[in-house]
Scaffold this motif. Structure first.
Motif, PDB file in Angstrom:
ATOM      1  N   HIS A  66       0.837  -1.193   0.000  1.00  0.00           N
ATOM      2  CA  HIS A  66       0.000   0.000   0.000  1.00  0.00           C
ATOM      3  C   HIS A  66       0.880   1.255   0.000  1.00  0.00           C
ATOM      4  CE1 HIS A  66      -3.577  -2.485   1.734  1.00  0.00           C
ATOM      5  NE2 HIS A  66      -3.340  -2.729   0.467  1.00  0.00           N
ATOM      6  N   ASP A  98      -2.584   2.372  -7.640  1.00  0.00           N
ATOM      7  CA  ASP A  98      -2.736   2.772  -6.238  1.00  0.00           C
ATOM      8  C   ASP A  98      -2.297   4.219  -6.066  1.00  0.00           C
ATOM      9  OD1 ASP A  98      -3.318   2.344  -3.498  1.00  0.00           O
ATOM     10  OD2 ASP A  98      -1.222   1.844  -3.067  1.00  0.00           O
ATOM     11  N   TRP A 102      -4.750   7.542  -5.003  1.00  0.00           N
ATOM     12  CA  TRP A 102      -4.481   8.396  -3.844  1.00  0.00           C
ATOM     13  C   TRP A 102      -4.148   9.825  -4.252  1.00  0.00           C
ATOM     14  CZ3 TRP A 102      -5.341   8.182   1.209  1.00  0.00           C
ATOM     15  CH2 TRP A 102      -5.781   6.967   1.715  1.00  0.00           C
ATOM     16  N   THR A 150      -3.239  -8.138   3.462  1.00  0.00           N
ATOM     17  CA  THR A 150      -2.990  -8.420   2.047  1.00  0.00           C
ATOM     18  C   THR A 150      -2.572  -9.884   1.965  1.00  0.00           C
ATOM     19  OG1 THR A 150      -0.619  -7.908   2.089  1.00  0.00           O
ATOM     20  CG2 THR A 150      -2.130  -6.058   1.725  1.00  0.00           C
ATOM     21  N   ASP A 168       0.237  -3.181   8.835  1.00  0.00           N
ATOM     22  CA  ASP A 168      -1.202  -2.957   8.972  1.00  0.00           C
ATOM     23  C   ASP A 168      -1.970  -4.219   9.339  1.00  0.00           C
ATOM     24  OD1 ASP A 168      -0.629  -0.378   8.394  1.00  0.00           O
ATOM     25  OD2 ASP A 168      -1.754  -0.270   6.513  1.00  0.00           O
TER      26      ASP A 168
END
Length: 225
Positions: A66, A98, A102, A150, A168
């Motif tokens: 990410h 990605d 963003w 993930t 995360d």
């Protein structure tokens, strides 16, 4: 922004933007940088902040693909960059999309321009299940506990300090982020594997460090979702 010293030579760097937490583990011969931030400006600032603590050469580990965890990597080059083998695949497949998503989400903010300009760096050292890295007098373990946030999450275990950087896989201050690439049915098992390492302190990718009871409660929450 602030440093948290979790143990001798083990540090977490807290940032207000995205409530993010990056990591640093210092050995006698080299140091390990855990994630590199959202863009090259962020990465360069983090690198300079690390140099306030140590002048040792660094190794980078990316916990997952990410954007906020890896687009600062160019600021640390040249150096070894570790990640799970599927992280590299995800960066090749989805890194630019990605970024674009963003940039649109951050439109009008300085962070959007910085992210648009950041170089996408692919890891040059890959792991499948896990690997041990010798930092000189201190060994750290890069652990893939299974699919979860993930399919390529990597946690960093510092056994001699009782500290685990979870990326995360764990979040404090907000619920776990279950995106389209997450595997929520398997996430609790991945947290069980991390808890089996018996860390006293777990550092989330976002939020303040927590204890194992917090992670167990988050595991139970995920099991019910």
């Amino acid at each position: 922004m602030t440093w948290l010293e979790l143990a001798d030579g083990v540090h977490a760097r807290r940032y207000e933007h995205l409530d993010q937490t990056l990591g640093l583990v210092v050995g006698a011969e080299r140091c390990l940088v855990i994630d590199t931030g959202c863009d090259e400006v962020h990465g360069a600032a983090f690198a300079a902040e690390i140099r306030e603590i140590t002048a040792l050469p660094w190794v980078v580990v990316i916990t997952h693909a990410h954007f906020d965890h890896h687009f600062g990597t160019a600021a640390f080059l040249p150096c070894p960059v570790w990640a799970h083998e599927r992280c590299r695949d995800a960066l090749i497949r989805e890194g630019e999309s990605d970024r674009a998503a963003w940039v649109r989400r951050l439109a009008g903010k300085p962070e959007a321009e910085r992210l648009a300009a950041a170089r996408l760096v692919l890891p040059n050292h890959l792991l499948t299940h896990g690997v041990q890295l010798d930092l000189g007098g201190r060994t750290v373990e890069l652990v893939h506990p299974g699919v979860a946030h993930t399919d390529h999450d990597v946690a960093v275990h510092v056994p001699d300090a009782g500290v685990l950087f979870a990326g995360d896989l764990v979040e404090q201050g907000a619920p776990p982020s279950i995106g389209p690439d997450a595997h929520p049915a398997h996430w609790p098992s991945a947290l069980d594997r991390l808890l089996a390492l018996d860390p006293a302190t777990i550092v989330p990718g976002h939020g303040d460090p927590v204890g194992p009871d917090f992670v167990a409660a988050q595991r139970d929450e995920l099991s019910r979702s």
